[in-house]
Design a protein around this motif. Structure first.
Motif, PDB file in Angstrom:
ATOM      1  N   VAL A  52       7.388   4.510  15.309  1.00 49.08           N
ATOM      2  CA  VAL A  52       6.123   4.827  15.809  1.00 49.08           C
ATOM      3  C   VAL A  52       5.826   6.309  15.911  1.00 49.08           C
ATOM      4  N   ALA A  53       6.712   6.836  15.336  1.00 48.91           N
ATOM      5  CA  ALA A  53       6.078   8.541  15.046  1.00 48.91           C
ATOM      6  C   ALA A  53       5.483   8.267  13.634  1.00 48.91           C
ATOM      7  N   LEU A  54       6.301   7.837  12.326  1.00 50.20           N
ATOM      8  CA  LEU A  54       6.339   8.000  10.691  1.00 50.20           C
ATOM      9  C   LEU A  54       4.249   6.993  10.879  1.00 50.20           C
ATOM     10  N   LEU A  55       4.803   5.994  11.602  1.00 58.20           N
ATOM     11  CA  LEU A  55       3.127   5.068  11.347  1.00 58.20           C
ATOM     12  C   LEU A  55       1.805   6.358  12.027  1.00 58.20           C
ATOM     13  N   LEU A  56       1.984   6.854  12.820  1.00 63.76           N
ATOM     14  CA  LEU A  56       1.101   7.594  13.430  1.00 63.76           C
ATOM     15  C   LEU A  56       1.032   8.816  13.080  1.00 63.76           C
ATOM     16  N   ASP A  57       1.351   9.510  11.943  1.00 64.50           N
ATOM     17  CA  ASP A  57       1.851  10.753  11.090  1.00 64.50           C
ATOM     18  C   ASP A  57       0.503  10.206   9.604  1.00 64.50           C
ATOM     19  N   ASN A  58       1.420   8.913   9.302  1.00 69.96           N
ATOM     20  CA  ASN A  58       0.574   8.229   8.194  1.00 69.96           C
ATOM     21  C   ASN A  58      -0.469   8.139   8.769  1.00 69.96           C
ATOM     22  N   MET A  59      -0.943   7.009   9.384  1.00 68.66           N
ATOM     23  CA  MET A  59      -2.627   7.090   9.751  1.00 68.66           C
ATOM     24  C   MET A  59      -2.981   8.009  10.220  1.00 68.66           C
ATOM     25  N   LEU A  60      -2.908   9.049  10.833  1.00 70.76           N
ATOM     26  CA  LEU A  60      -3.457  10.312  11.157  1.00 70.76           C
ATOM     27  C   LEU A  60      -4.399  10.713   9.572  1.00 70.76           C
ATOM     28  N   ILE A 208       5.620   4.048   7.065  1.00 72.56           N
ATOM     29  CA  ILE A 208       5.135   5.138   6.460  1.00 72.56           C
ATOM     30  C   ILE A 208       3.760   4.414   5.336  1.00 72.56           C
ATOM     31  N   SER A 209       4.114   3.257   4.485  1.00 73.43           N
ATOM     32  CA  SER A 209       3.083   3.044   3.912  1.00 73.43           C
ATOM     33  C   SER A 209       2.745   2.081   4.850  1.00 73.43           C
ATOM     34  N   PHE A 210       2.676   1.652   5.827  1.00 71.35           N
ATOM     35  CA  PHE A 210       2.262   0.369   6.495  1.00 71.35           C
ATOM     36  C   PHE A 210       0.715   1.875   6.908  1.00 71.35           C
ATOM     37  N   GLY A 211       0.855   2.636   7.174  1.00 71.06           N
ATOM     38  CA  GLY A 211       0.201   3.933   8.415  1.00 71.06           C
ATOM     39  C   GLY A 211      -0.616   4.518   7.025  1.00 71.06           C
ATOM     40  N   SER A 212      -0.113   5.126   6.158  1.00 71.34           N
ATOM     41  CA  SER A 212      -1.817   4.852   4.249  1.00 71.34           C
ATOM     42  C   SER A 212      -2.210   4.163   4.532  1.00 71.34           C
ATOM     43  N   LEU A 213      -1.852   2.786   3.921  1.00 70.83           N
ATOM     44  CA  LEU A 213      -2.733   2.213   3.378  1.00 70.83           C
ATOM     45  C   LEU A 213      -3.630   0.971   4.540  1.00 70.83           C
ATOM     46  N   VAL A 214      -3.173   1.233   5.652  1.00 69.73           N
ATOM     47  CA  VAL A 214      -4.063   0.267   7.060  1.00 69.73           C
ATOM     48  C   VAL A 214      -5.200   1.185   7.850  1.00 69.73           C
ATOM     49  N   ALA A 215      -4.418   2.319   7.069  1.00 70.57           N
ATOM     50  CA  ALA A 215      -5.624   3.622   8.083  1.00 70.57           C
ATOM     51  C   ALA A 215      -6.799   3.875   7.999  1.00 70.57           C
ATOM     52  N   ILE A 312     -14.066   0.703  -3.383  1.00 65.72           N
ATOM     53  CA  ILE A 312     -13.315   1.874  -2.915  1.00 65.72           C
ATOM     54  C   ILE A 312     -12.002   2.189  -1.146  1.00 65.72           C
ATOM     55  N   GLY A 313     -12.352   1.709  -0.884  1.00 67.18           N
ATOM     56  CA  GLY A 313     -12.058   1.420   0.802  1.00 67.18           C
ATOM     57  C   GLY A 313     -11.153   1.291   0.390  1.00 67.18           C
ATOM     58  N   LEU A 314     -10.530  -0.377  -0.196  1.00 65.67           N
ATOM     59  CA  LEU A 314      -9.680  -1.728   0.225  1.00 65.67           C
ATOM     60  C   LEU A 314      -8.907  -0.988  -1.153  1.00 65.67           C
ATOM     61  N   ALA A 315      -8.970  -0.216  -2.000  1.00 67.62           N
ATOM     62  CA  ALA A 315      -8.029  -0.367  -3.357  1.00 67.62           C
ATOM     63  C   ALA A 315      -6.733  -0.105  -3.053  1.00 67.62           C
ATOM     64  N   TRP A 316      -6.366   0.434  -2.687  1.00 64.80           N
ATOM     65  CA  TRP A 316      -5.096   0.551  -1.734  1.00 64.80           C
ATOM     66  C   TRP A 316      -4.166  -0.568  -1.506  1.00 64.80           C
ATOM     67  N   LEU A 317      -5.374  -1.531  -0.232  1.00 59.72           N
ATOM     68  CA  LEU A 317      -4.205  -2.220   0.659  1.00 59.72           C
ATOM     69  C   LEU A 317      -3.276  -2.816   0.122  1.00 59.72           C
ATOM     70  N   PRO A 318      -3.662  -3.473  -0.893  1.00 64.61           N
ATOM     71  CA  PRO A 318      -3.044  -4.278  -1.141  1.00 64.61           C
ATOM     72  C   PRO A 318      -2.006  -3.664  -1.988  1.00 64.61           C
ATOM     73  N   ALA A 319      -2.017  -2.670  -2.431  1.00 62.29           N
ATOM     74  CA  ALA A 319       0.129  -1.853  -2.863  1.00 62.29           C
ATOM     75  C   ALA A 319       0.776  -1.960  -1.673  1.00 62.29           C
ATOM     76  N   PHE A 320       0.308  -2.466  -0.042  1.00 63.23           N
ATOM     77  CA  PHE A 320       0.923  -2.330   0.782  1.00 63.23           C
ATOM     78  C   PHE A 320       2.018  -2.917   0.441  1.00 63.23           C
TER      79      PHE A 320
END
Length: 515
Positions: A52-60, A208-215, A312-320
């Motif tokens: 959860v900490a890693l998810l938060l950091d990458n979402m932020l 980490i990946s989920f946080g970065s791509l869904v944020a 552009i906003g969804l360009a990286w989302l499928p890469a999750f």
């Protein structure tokens, strides 16, 4: 009279019922506390807290991508409007157009510096936080990191100028240096078997990946319909909850673990270890395409594909999804063929290189999905294979304390993400987008053979290493280092002798060797 007796009996029954309820709640709480103390359950709770900490950091880290540029543009527009009115009143508007262009160029530079400030500060303080973690353990730095991230998120929510946004972004870098490093190190310490460690670190990488791509879509949607503050307030609430869970379960202010803390290998000695240096270089190189494409691909998509903002906003989302697939495949392969970790990392770098080189050839949004998914799939292979390898290298060649080695891993990531927002745009301006991608792809392909250096090390099984031979019991994280030191004394011909005061001393005996 009878009515009073009935009322009294009713009150007594209610009181008895309440007492029974309280007793049941107390018993359940006691049972829950007992379950928390079970080693396997506690490891799972620790994994949840860290993830959860890693998810938060990458979402932020990524949630500001659709928010801050637009918000700063509004502030810039208001400032330009006020400046225009002042100039009309004072001296006319003859030179205003030139002044606006200079401000626009400066605005782009400010965006790049703001985005890079987190990684830059994290890069600077990681050597200190790694040493701090080795000295005090993993629980307290994780809690400190969550506290700092909470205040950083709150500052983001209520910031109303560039200086406060810059302070919030930099403060996040400080919190990440504590939380990310101690969290990953804690997983490596709690999961000592190589297969379990790879699986646990793989789960952390998936978060980490989920946080970065869904944020970005998360932040963009809430910003569009609810305003700037709401995304950050939501993240601050989750961060506060995770911090309270950390305080309750891990008890970071307990001194028990810190009193038995062995002395870890200094970070500068780990940095000059050739095997650790090779892994660190691979982590930096494989993340350069992602770090350099994030700030440059939006303009390229607009120019070459006429892409809309949602594309552009969804360009990286499928890469999750290929990223999670890469983590899953690597964990399964590592459990079956652990001596080939170096090969999985090298294969991932080749895939990253090939995918990066094909990005400029894409002409449509659908075609672009393939290379971006390939880059994230390759990064998953490299990270999932090499992060457990760092812990293995420390176990085999150094002291089993993981704060400094994962501080080095964090530094490797930060080098890529500190350079990306500042350098990538200038490279595209001077050389072009095609040359940028070809250079990044070539760097990954050329670096892949360097992982051959890890081949012999990865073939060493924990049971055949010095650490495994010196321990009679199974490895238990920090404790195994203390046991190793005791057994080394015995191997050198020293045995424990308890004197009349109950103090352990050592007497020389005939030395012996292990078969």
């Amino acid at each position: 009279m009878n009515t009073e007796l009935l009322n009294g009996d009713a009150h007594i029954s209610v009181a008895q019922s309440a007492a029974m309820k309280l007793s049941e709640i107390g018993e359940r709480t006691k049972q829950l506390g007992t379950k928390f103390k079970e080693p396997e359950r506690q490891r799972r709770i620790i994994l949840v807290i860290v993830c959860v900490a890693l998810l938060l950091d990458n979402m932020l880290y990524m949630v500001i991508v659709p928010i801050i540029p637009d918000y700063l543009a509004e502030l810039q527009s208001e400032a330009d409007h006020a400046s225009f009115n002042a100039r009309v009143i004072n001296a006319g508007n003859s030179s205003n157009h030139t002044i606006f262009k200079a401000t626009k160029g400066n605005f782009d530079l400010q965006i790049g510096v703001l985005f890079a400030s987190k990684a830059i500060l994290q890069l600077l303080v990681n050597p200190l936080t790694g040493t701090f973690i080795d000295r005090v353990g993993y629980d307290l730095p994780l809690f400190i990191g969550l506290i700092i991230m909470f205040f950083s998120t709150c500052l983001f929510a209520f910031a109303d100028n560039y200086v406060s946004l810059f302070a919030a972004r930099s403060l996040q870098g400080l919190g990440s240096a504590f939380a990310d490093t101690s969290g990953i190190a804690m997983i490596a310490d709690k999961y000592t078997e190589e297969a379990e460690r790879s699986r646990a670190l793989g789960i952390a990488l998936a978060f980490i990946s989920f946080g970065s791509l869904v944020a970005p879509p998360f932040g963009g949607i809430l910003y569009e319909f609810c305003g700037k503050r709401v995304p950050f307030i939501v993240l601050a609430c989750i961060c506060f909850t995770d911090g309270m869970l950390c305080l309750t379960v891990l008890k970071p202010f307990s001194r028990g673990e810190r009193e038995n803390m062995p002395v870890g290998t200094p970070i500068y000695k780990l940095m000059i270890d050739p095997y650790i240096a090779v892994v660190a270089g691979a982590l930096t190189t494989c993340n350069i395409p992602l770090a350099f494409l994030e700030p440059t691909i939006a303009n390229w998509m607009e120019e070459t594909m006429n892409s809309s903002q949602w594309e552009i906003g969804l360009a990286w989302l499928p890469a999750f999804f290929p990223h999670v697939l890469g983590v899953y495949i690597t964990v399964k392969l590592a459990a079956k063929y652990p001596h080939l970790q170096w090969f999985y990392g090298a294969l991932g770098m080749v895939i990253i290189g090939a995918s990066s080189c094909t990005v400029p050839a894409c002409k449509t949004f659908g075609q672009l999905m393939g290379p971006l998914c390939g880059i994230c799939f390759g990064i998953a292979l490299v990270d999932t294979a090499l992060l457990p390898t760092l812990a293995f290298l420390v176990d085999v060649r150094h002291v089993s304390v993981y704060g400094s080695v994962y501080a080095i891993a964090d530094i490797s990531y930060c080098v890529a993400y500190a350079l990306g927002p500042v350098v990538a745009g200038q490279i595209v301006h001077d050389l072009g987008f095609i040359q940028l991608n070809l250079g990044m792809g070539l760097a990954n392909v050329l670096y892949a053979p360097a992982l051959l250096l890890l081949k012999n090390v990865c073939q060493m099984k924990p049971s055949n290493s010095e650490r495994g031979m010196l321990l009679e019991e199974g490895p238990t994280g920090l404790y195994d280092t203390i046991k190793t030191q005791e057994r080394e004394r015995k191997r050198k011909g020293l045995s424990n002798v308890v004197d009349e005061n109950g103090i352990d001393t050592y007497s020389e005996e005939e030395s012996f060797e292990y078969a």
